[in-house]
Design a protein around this motif. Structure first.
Motif, mmCIF file in Angstrom:
data_model
loop_
_atom_site.group_PDB
_atom_site.id
_atom_site.type_symbol
_atom_site.label_atom_id
_atom_site.label_comp_id
_atom_site.label_asym_id
_atom_site.label_seq_id
_atom_site.Cartn_x
_atom_site.Cartn_y
_atom_site.Cartn_z
ATOM 1 N N GLU A 66 0.817 -1.207 0.000
ATOM 2 C CA GLU A 66 0.000 0.000 0.000
ATOM 3 C C GLU A 66 0.852 1.258 0.000
ATOM 4 O OE1 GLU A 66 -3.110 1.107 -0.390
ATOM 5 O OE2 GLU A 66 -3.581 -0.933 -0.930
ATOM 6 N N LEU A 67 1.981 1.237 0.688
ATOM 7 C CA LEU A 67 2.865 2.393 0.699
ATOM 8 C C LEU A 67 3.388 2.687 -0.701
ATOM 9 C CD1 LEU A 67 4.894 1.796 3.981
ATOM 10 C CD2 LEU A 67 3.208 3.571 3.551
ATOM 11 N N ARG A 68 3.657 1.637 -1.452
ATOM 12 C CA ARG A 68 4.100 1.851 -2.834
ATOM 13 C C ARG A 68 2.958 2.438 -3.670
ATOM 14 N NH1 ARG A 68 7.075 -2.927 -1.618
ATOM 15 N NH2 ARG A 68 5.439 -4.319 -2.389
ATOM 16 N N ARG A 69 1.718 1.983 -3.401
ATOM 17 C CA ARG A 69 0.573 2.514 -4.142
ATOM 18 C C ARG A 69 0.301 3.979 -3.753
ATOM 19 N NH1 ARG A 69 -2.444 -2.190 -2.150
ATOM 20 N NH2 ARG A 69 -1.882 -3.982 -3.442
ATOM 21 N N ARG A 70 0.578 4.333 -2.512
ATOM 22 C CA ARG A 70 0.302 5.686 -2.023
ATOM 23 C C ARG A 70 1.017 6.733 -2.881
ATOM 24 N NH1 ARG A 70 1.861 7.032 4.082
ATOM 25 N NH2 ARG A 70 -0.275 6.395 4.568
ATOM 26 N N ARG A 71 2.205 6.405 -3.358
ATOM 27 C CA ARG A 71 2.969 7.368 -4.165
ATOM 28 C C ARG A 71 2.217 7.748 -5.428
ATOM 29 N NH1 ARG A 71 8.308 3.554 -3.843
ATOM 30 N NH2 ARG A 71 8.729 3.800 -1.627
ATOM 31 N N TRP A 72 1.302 6.841 -5.867
ATOM 32 C CA TRP A 72 0.603 7.094 -7.120
ATOM 33 C C TRP A 72 -0.900 7.225 -6.907
ATOM 34 C CZ3 TRP A 72 5.074 7.978 -8.701
ATOM 35 C CH2 TRP A 72 6.136 7.089 -8.527
ATOM 36 N N GLY A 73 -1.325 7.654 -5.720
ATOM 37 C CA GLY A 73 -2.744 7.849 -5.460
ATOM 38 C C GLY A 73 -3.315 8.945 -6.349
ATOM 39 N N MET A 74 -4.634 9.058 -6.375
ATOM 40 C CA MET A 74 -5.300 10.042 -7.237
ATOM 41 C C MET A 74 -4.867 11.459 -6.870
ATOM 42 S SD MET A 74 -7.143 8.802 -9.599
ATOM 43 C CE MET A 74 -8.119 10.249 -10.023
ATOM 44 N N PRO A 75 -4.591 12.303 -7.885
ATOM 45 C CA PRO A 75 -4.212 13.696 -7.601
ATOM 46 C C PRO A 75 -5.340 14.447 -6.891
ATOM 47 C CG PRO A 75 -3.615 13.107 -9.848
ATOM 48 C CD PRO A 75 -4.466 11.986 -9.316
ATOM 49 N N VAL A 76 -4.958 15.252 -5.901
ATOM 50 C CA VAL A 76 -5.933 16.043 -5.145
ATOM 51 C C VAL A 76 -5.703 17.535 -5.354
ATOM 52 C CG1 VAL A 76 -6.833 16.564 -2.847
ATOM 53 C CG2 VAL A 76 -6.053 14.251 -3.368
ATOM 54 N N ARG A 77 -4.447 17.940 -5.429
ATOM 55 C CA ARG A 77 -4.122 19.375 -5.517
ATOM 56 C C ARG A 77 -2.894 19.552 -6.407
ATOM 57 N NH1 ARG A 77 -1.494 22.374 -0.316
ATOM 58 N NH2 ARG A 77 -0.260 20.469 -0.526
ATOM 59 N N LEU A 78 -2.915 20.597 -7.225
ATOM 60 C CA LEU A 78 -1.767 20.980 -8.043
ATOM 61 C C LEU A 78 -1.362 22.400 -7.662
ATOM 62 C CD1 LEU A 78 0.201 20.464 -10.433
ATOM 63 C CD2 LEU A 78 -1.563 21.424 -11.949
ATOM 64 N N GLU A 79 -0.141 22.540 -7.147
ATOM 65 C CA GLU A 79 0.387 23.861 -6.820
ATOM 66 C C GLU A 79 1.315 24.307 -7.939
ATOM 67 O OE1 GLU A 79 1.393 24.107 -2.259
ATOM 68 O OE2 GLU A 79 1.726 22.049 -2.968
#
Length: 698
Positions: free
Chosen positions: A253-266
């Protein structure tokens, strides 16, 4: 007509108010400059977690078409829009404060420069640094038909690069590439001083890369280079029931976390519109693009303040924690605890006794077993090393490691493997429940009997955070607490039928029920004319049933004082509902983290310390612990801490019925009282005094 307020404050909007109080510490001119910079870094780190967890959760609800109102009256759609507006305002205010702090540091000869502001020799030094240190680490990632859009890591800094062939028309579609700013290198790069100048000058790494990025794209003409940063959904979604090995499942899951759905773009202000359109399309981000008027991700200021040497005049005076006098009476801590209970108040008192306690247990031939919970530990934990040493010496060592401690999962996995190799019995808790209780049990053979020694705390067994968080710990050999401690570990590590707790309140089994009984008893005292009083200190209060129970007590005349640092969904001061409830929040140099409960009980006072906030997750989905303090002198010490914080008129803010906070100001004839400074100066938790004896000028 004015809108009728909900009886409850929305949790996420309350969190925004908390982070605003943190921002106010950065804005306060009385806060030392480098500590103002630290508070700006904390605001950024807080926002990152909020975006990757809370906003991500709302985004998931929106995508699932969920439209139901929460108990505070908000739909996901309405809350999302409100939060976008409020967080946008906060970021604008944060960067206004950043510029003000930078101006203040410049007057103290500390500068973060733009590359163009450096002289020729300094620019030459930065070019040399780029060629020798930075250039070999960089990897340009072109995006075209043969090279798909790369997977971008969450919370990493990138540069969007637009390029043209030298002879291309101005209207020709540009080439697009991405360059990651390497997080393995320092974000702030020191600039060589000019002559005998006393100035300390720095340049941001991304500014250096932007200046010399042409070296990565020889033969092409640069059109634009703009920094951006992505925040992804970081919530773990574990199928614990179906996971044969929880440790391996979390690693996945930690590996998947790096590629989770985008939430915010700064993005930095002035970002090229072509590059922005491309990012929006590839990342599928619609309405959460945040233009930033300054460097992205101000969390770098935490490390920046750390590398500045010799400027103690710009920081709070260093706190030197005292070693508790009571524990100096005997060579072995066991000998003191056997005679009397001992309280520790961090960070004013040292964390060393806890480390020494485990080390002595590891070395003592009379110790048979050590059992402990670990939720968050530091990078180089001496306690973990001592536990390993105890196991290697043949003692029975059981460690309950919480692998699901958010954002500490990787570190805890490493500790778990190290402890297992040393021979410790490592348990990962119960399915569906995080183990958040803070407890340490040592079983020792003494004169043909076994004696249990226990430490119960409000904070983690972490020597690093113990220097920055205020927490309470209790050492005791009380047999009732010892029996409960053994039963708790038996429930977590094995099969055990429900236990009738003699002293503890334990979540999720009976903690909420026990708290309800204590509140109801105060209500009964008030209704019988004996007065009722409750004072509680915690990080967050959001459970609806608990809030309703407090409202019920208030309507019966119970006076309730709450010290809630962060989220508070209770709305105080509402006529007929909560006019007897006062809520204050203290945000100061140290993070207020201890959880305490005091009930007057018609003069037969009771005091408890706990690991649990009054949130639904703590009361129903975690293994939490509330422990009574039996020693009357120690009870009075904890009551003094509560009274002291309730008297704070410098750093306390009071929650109003509107959901906003106002600073508590001293009355015309009242002296200033800053509770953290007072505790640090006078070790008030160790002194016998009445309610008025604490007040001196700060």
């Amino acid at each position: 007509m004015s809108k009728v307020l909900s009886p409850y404050v929305n949790r996420d909007l309350s969190w925004i108010e908390f982070n605003r109080r943190v921002l106010e510490e950065a804005q306060d001119p009385s806060t030392p400059l480098l500590d103002r910079a630290k508070f700006l870094a904390i605001v950024s780190s807080n926002l990152d977690e909020f975006m990757s967890v809370r906003m991500a959760g709302i985004q998931d609800q929106l995508k699932a078409g969920y439209t139901k109102m929460d108990f505070t009256g908000y739909t996901p759609q309405g809350l999302w829009k409100r939060l976008l507006k409020r967080t946008g305002q906060m970021v604008t205010e944060q960067y206004r404060t950043y510029r003000e702090v930078m101006r203040g540091l410049a007057k103290e000869n500390i500068h973060i420069r733009d590359m163009e502001d450096l002289n020729a020799s300094q620019q030459g030094a930065m070019e040399d640094y780029f060629r020798k240190i930075v250039f070999p680490v960089l990897t340009p990632m072109a995006v075209d038909q043969s090279r798909p859009f790369p997977l971008l890591r969450t919370k990493e800094l990138y540069l969007a690069v637009l390029l043209q062939e030298p002879d291309a028309d101005e209207d020709a579609e540009p080439y697009f590439a991405i360059v990651q700013v390497p997080s393995i290198l320092p974000r702030c790069v020191p600039v060589p001083a000019h002559g005998n100048s006393k100035k300390q000058e720095f340049v941001l790494l991304e500014d250096i890369i932007q200046t010399f990025i042409q070296n990565l794209f020889s033969g092409y003409k640069l059109t634009a280079v703009d920094p951006f940063r992505l925040t992804r959904n970081a919530d773990l979604t574990l199928n614990e029931e179906g996971a044969e090995d929880l440790l391996e499942e979390i690693e996945k899951e930690l590996r998947r976390r790096r590629w989770g759905m985008p939430v915010r773009l700064e993005i930095e202000e002035g970002f090229h519109p072509y590059a922005l359109d491309l990012l929006r399309e590839e990342l599928e981000i619609e309405d959460h693009v945040v233009p930033i008027g300054g460097p992205l991700d101000l969390s770098f200021l935490m490390r920046f303040t750390g590398v500045l040497k010799g400027r103690e005049d710009l920081r709070y005076p260093k706190l030197e924690p005292e070693y508790p006098r009571e524990l100096e009476e005997h060579e072995l801590i066991f000998d003191t605890i056997r005679e009397r209970d001992v309280l520790l108040h961090h960070p004013y008192e040292s964390f060393e006794p806890l480390t020494e306690f485990v080390q002595q247990a590891a070395e003592d031939p009379q110790v048979l077993a050590v059992k402990m919970t670990l939720y968050r530990v530091s990078g180089k934990s001496e306690i973990v090393q001592a536990l390993a040493a105890a196991a290697e010496s043949g003692k029975q060592v059981t460690v309950v490691v919480e692998l699901k401690a958010r954002f500490d999962e990787e570190r805890n996995i490493a500790w778990a493997r190290q402890l297992e190799k040393a021979g410790c019995h490592v348990v990962y808790g119960l399915v569906g429940l995080k183990t958040h209780a803070k407890i340490l049990l040592v079983v020792r053979r003494e004169e043909d009997q076994l004696r249990r020694y226990v430490h119960v705390g409000t904070g983690n067994y972490n020597d690093s955070t113990a220097k920055a968080y205020t927490d309470i710990g209790l050492f005791t050999s009380h047999p009732v607490i010892g029996a409960d401690a053994s039963a708790l570990f038996n429930e977590v590590t094995g099969y055990s039928s429900p236990y009738e707790w003699q002293a503890f309140g334990v979540a999720p089994s009976d903690l909420m029920e026990k708290l309800f009984r204590l509140i109801d008893r105060e209500r009964e005292h008030a209704e019988a004319g004996r007065g009722g009083y409750i004072a509680a200190k915690m990080n967050s209060l959001s459970n609806q049933e608990m809030i309703d129970k407090l409202y019920e007590a208030s309507r019966s005349g119970v006076r309730i004082d709450l010290i809630v640092r962060g989220v508070c969904c209770l709305r105080p001061g509402v006529p007929g509902l909560s006019e007897n409830i006062r809520v204050v929040s203290i945000v100061d140099r140290f993070l207020e983290h201890s959880r305490l409960l005091y009930v007057r009980n018609a003069g037969e006072e009771q005091v408890y310390l706990s690991s649990a906030d009054w949130m639904t997750r703590n009361l129903t989905r975690r293994i939490e612990l509330m422990c009574p303090v039996f020693d009357p002198n120690l009870r009075e010490s904890l009551i003094s801490i509560i009274r002291l914080q309730l008297s704070d008129n410098v750093k306390a803010r009071e929650l109003k019925s509107t959901g906003g906070y106002e600073r508590v100001l001293p009355a015309e004839d009242e002296q200033l009282l800053r509770s953290q400074f007072e505790a640090e100066r006078n070790r008030i938790w160790k002194k016998e005094e009445d309610e008025k004896g604490a007040k001196i000028r700060v």
